[in-house]
Design an enzyme around this catalytic site. Structure first.
Site, PDB file in Angstrom:
ATOM      1  N   LYS A 196       7.476 -46.190  43.839  1.00  0.00           N
ATOM      2  CA  LYS A 196       6.966 -45.254  44.845  1.00  0.00           C
ATOM      3  C   LYS A 196       5.870 -44.432  44.178  1.00  0.00           C
ATOM      4  CE  LYS A 196       7.073 -41.487  46.069  1.00  0.00           C
ATOM      5  NZ  LYS A 196       5.947 -40.486  46.173  1.00  0.00           N
ATOM      6  N   ALA A 198       2.565 -41.830  43.881  1.00  0.00           N
ATOM      7  CA  ALA A 198       2.211 -40.572  44.543  1.00  0.00           C
ATOM      8  C   ALA A 198       1.297 -40.856  45.723  1.00  0.00           C
ATOM      9  CB  ALA A 198       1.527 -39.637  43.560  1.00  0.00           C
ATOM     10  N   SER A 251       7.428 -32.928  38.782  1.00  0.00           N
ATOM     11  CA  SER A 251       7.797 -31.526  38.594  1.00  0.00           C
ATOM     12  C   SER A 251       9.284 -31.379  38.270  1.00  0.00           C
ATOM     13  CB  SER A 251       7.470 -30.717  39.849  1.00  0.00           C
ATOM     14  OG  SER A 251       8.356 -31.044  40.901  1.00  0.00           O
ATOM     15  N   GLU A 272      10.867 -37.320  33.153  1.00  0.00           N
ATOM     16  CA  GLU A 272       9.786 -36.684  32.404  1.00  0.00           C
ATOM     17  C   GLU A 272       9.213 -35.621  33.325  1.00  0.00           C
ATOM     18  OE1 GLU A 272       6.438 -35.385  31.537  1.00  0.00           O
ATOM     19  OE2 GLU A 272       5.653 -37.400  31.928  1.00  0.00           O
ATOM     20  N   LEU A 273       9.524 -34.356  33.003  1.00  0.00           N
ATOM     21  CA  LEU A 273       9.280 -33.269  33.948  1.00  0.00           C
ATOM     22  C   LEU A 273       8.182 -32.332  33.438  1.00  0.00           C
ATOM     23  CD1 LEU A 273      13.045 -32.685  34.806  1.00  0.00           C
ATOM     24  CD2 LEU A 273      11.411 -34.221  35.920  1.00  0.00           C
ATOM     25  N   CYS A 306       1.084 -32.828  31.963  1.00  0.00           N
ATOM     26  CA  CYS A 306       2.289 -32.111  31.558  1.00  0.00           C
ATOM     27  C   CYS A 306       2.253 -31.769  30.073  1.00  0.00           C
ATOM     28  CB  CYS A 306       3.529 -32.931  31.894  1.00  0.00           C
ATOM     29  SG  CYS A 306       3.466 -34.612  31.263  1.00  0.00           S
ATOM     30  N   GLU A 403       3.348 -23.477  34.579  1.00  0.00           N
ATOM     31  CA  GLU A 403       2.466 -24.580  34.215  1.00  0.00           C
ATOM     32  C   GLU A 403       1.165 -24.439  35.001  1.00  0.00           C
ATOM     33  OE1 GLU A 403       3.184 -29.264  33.183  1.00  0.00           O
ATOM     34  OE2 GLU A 403       4.205 -28.426  34.924  1.00  0.00           O
ATOM     35  N   SER A 463       0.060 -38.452  22.926  1.00  0.00           N
ATOM     36  CA  SER A 463       0.488 -39.663  23.632  1.00  0.00           C
ATOM     37  C   SER A 463       0.071 -40.918  22.872  1.00  0.00           C
ATOM     38  CB  SER A 463      -0.109 -39.699  25.034  1.00  0.00           C
ATOM     39  OG  SER A 463       0.280 -38.571  25.772  1.00  0.00           O
TER      40      SER A 463
END
Length: 515
Positions: A196, A198, A251, A272-273, A306, A403, A463
């Site tokens: 799914k 965004a 989020s 992963e928030l 993030c 954030e 990353s």
């Protein structure tokens, strides 16, 4: 906003015609190996955030579409799990090669629907493709264990097998890489999936799934269901016993809701928030290197990451010089549509995001922060906000707690190392942190003391496909990337074997002799 066509006067930019790129993307759902339309009478209208104009209209999945996608993933799961690891790895390797070959195409698409400058979109393609190459290699390294029990009577066999059908919910800010980071290890492990994407940036995922179909992913293994009604479509899937894993990037508030929903089916979950990354500059830091690192940690993706540096904690002896150097670099950035040559800062994703950034800056300035540069939205089409540096930010400012997800660098000072650590850790989040120092002793100490899942020392980007990406505390759990990434899609099964049972018991021998 009522949908309207993209303006013919929009710049083509780059090496590719943006209209041809957009029109080449499938505009339907991909379920069970076929592209199809939804019964939903309302579509998803994908905007170009640099202009506010609609790029494309695509189908929006319904609850029935979501359940059909899960049914397809469930039906394909047994055969896919039995597919030889080398075959799964070769599919991923072909996908990597094709992504690199079509880098211009995917970079253009990312820039158009997400807004980041074209050079950064190319970097995302290279980064995202690397997960396919990495897990192509990891697919044949799924191991187990064979040992003798401590008492010597039993052989302990441990094997690792695919978790099963997986629901993947991906964010808008890295529409390619956040997908490949999940898809790569799932394919390598032998899991099927429902994705799914965004609703703000679904085009890149649709193009990626088309690529996966082209390189030979079997029908039902990968299914994609963009939808404008995420909650309605996702909830029945999470409560369906056919689903065995949920992975989400987004989020913290939404992540907590999904964790609660996943409890009824006791799903394997990885999250992963959000983040609130500190960027610590010690008095012995190379300030030029620290500023360059700050630009990477803050301005990559316009700060919409993030892992973006959210708070700059700078030793008081170098704070003024660092702030002036950073403000000078920020003023040199070129704003504009990411597709245009020379642009280094694109738009924010939508009007609501820009309004939130403006609110945080206004709050800090109202409490006494000094605006060294920027501090305002940019007039004109699109959702642009000027690169901003705030000095002398008060501790009670919301910009230090929330954030930002925008091109804003708030600076506060510290005097002692322990104070820097305490202030860095003073957050519910624990995803990424950065520190600049020339001392190896301080490097070791700060790395051990910071309560974050990832730490960059003298570098502004953490990353890497070969490293475990993830956080602690309210930033989530589970890891993506590195050797650990595939573990999220594998279950351990233990088999105890008694090797001391005769090949044929006396009773069986007697029965055999009578026959």
């Amino acid at each position: 906003m009522s949908p309207h066509a993209a303006s013919p006067s929009e710049p083509a930019g780059g090496a590719l015609d943006w209209q041809k790129v957009v029109h080449s993307v499938p505009n339907g759902l991909y379920i069970g190996g076929s592209w199809q339309s939804s019964n939903d009478t309302e579509s998803i209208f994908v905007e170009n955030p640099a202009t506010g104009h609609v790029l494309a209209e695509i189908s929006s999945a319904t609850v029935q579409d979501g359940l059909a996608a899960l049914a397809a993933a469930d039906a394909a799961s047994p055969d896919w799990a039995r597919t030889p690891a080398r075959e799964r790895g070769e599919i991923l390797r072909r996908a990597f090669d094709m992504l690199i070959e079509r880098a211009d195409y995917f970079a253009t698409l990312i820039t158009l629907e997400m807004g980041k400058p074209l050079a950064q979109a190319h970097a995302e393609v290279a980064y995202g493709a690397e997960f396919f190459r990495w897990y192509a290699e990891e697919s044949v390294r799924i191991d187990g264990r064979w040992v003798t029990s401590p008492d010597g009577h039993t052989r302990l066999l441990t094997m690792r097998q695919a978790v099963g059908p997986t629901l993947m919910i991906t964010p808008w800010n890295f529409p390619l890489a956040m997908g490949t980071r999940k898809i790569g290890p799932a394919i390598a492990a032998g899991c099927t999936m429902v994705i799914k994407p965004a609703s703000l940036t679904p085009l890149t995922m649709l193009a990626l799934v088309a690529l996966l179909e082209e390189v030979g992913v079997p029908a039902g293994v990968v299914n994609v269901i963009p939808t404008r009604a995420s909650g309605d479509v996702i909830t029945p899937l999470i409560s369906d016993p056919r689903l065995r894993k949920l992975t989400f990037t987004g989020s913290t508030s939404i992540g907590k809701q999904l964790i609660r929903q996943s409890a009824d089916q006791v799903l394997r979950v990885s999250m992963e928030l959000g983040g609130n990354a500190p960027f610590v500059v010690f008095d012995d830091a190379d300030l030029d290197a620290a500023v360059e690192g700050a630009m990477l940690a803050k301005m990559r993706n316009m700060g919409e990451a993030c892992t973006a540096a959210n708070r700059f904690l700078v030793h008081e002896s170098v704070a003024h010089e660092f702030a002036e150097l950073l403000a000078t670099r920020m003023r040199q950035e070129k704003l504009g549509p990411g597709i245009d040559d020379g642009v280094t800062v694109g738009p924010l994703i939508d009007a609501a995001s820009r309004a939130k950034v403006a609110e945080l800056v206004d709050d800090a300035a109202g409490r006494g922060a000094e605006v060294l540069t920027g501090g305002a939205a940019v007039d004109g089409p699109g959702y642009f906000y000027a690169p901003t540096v705030l000095a002398n930010v008060r501790p009670d400012s919301a910009v230090l707690r929330e954030e930002i997800f925008g091109p804003v660098a708030p600076i506060v000072t510290f005097t002692e190392d322990d104070e820097a650590v305490a202030r860095a850790n003073d957050t519910e989040y624990g995803l990424a942190a950065y520190a600049f120092t020339s001392s190896m002793t301080r490097t070791i100490n700060i790395s051990e003391a910071l309560q974050f899942g990832m730490i960059g020392i003298n570098q502004g980007v953490v990353s890497n496909a070969a490293a475990p990406f993830g956080g602690i505390k309210h930033s989530g759990f589970g890891r993506e990337g590195g050797p650990q990434g595939i573990d999220e899609y594998l279950e351990a099964k233990y088999v105890g074997i008694n090797p001391n049972v005769p090949a044929m018991s006396s009773r069986a021998k007697a029965r055999d002799s009578r026959d």
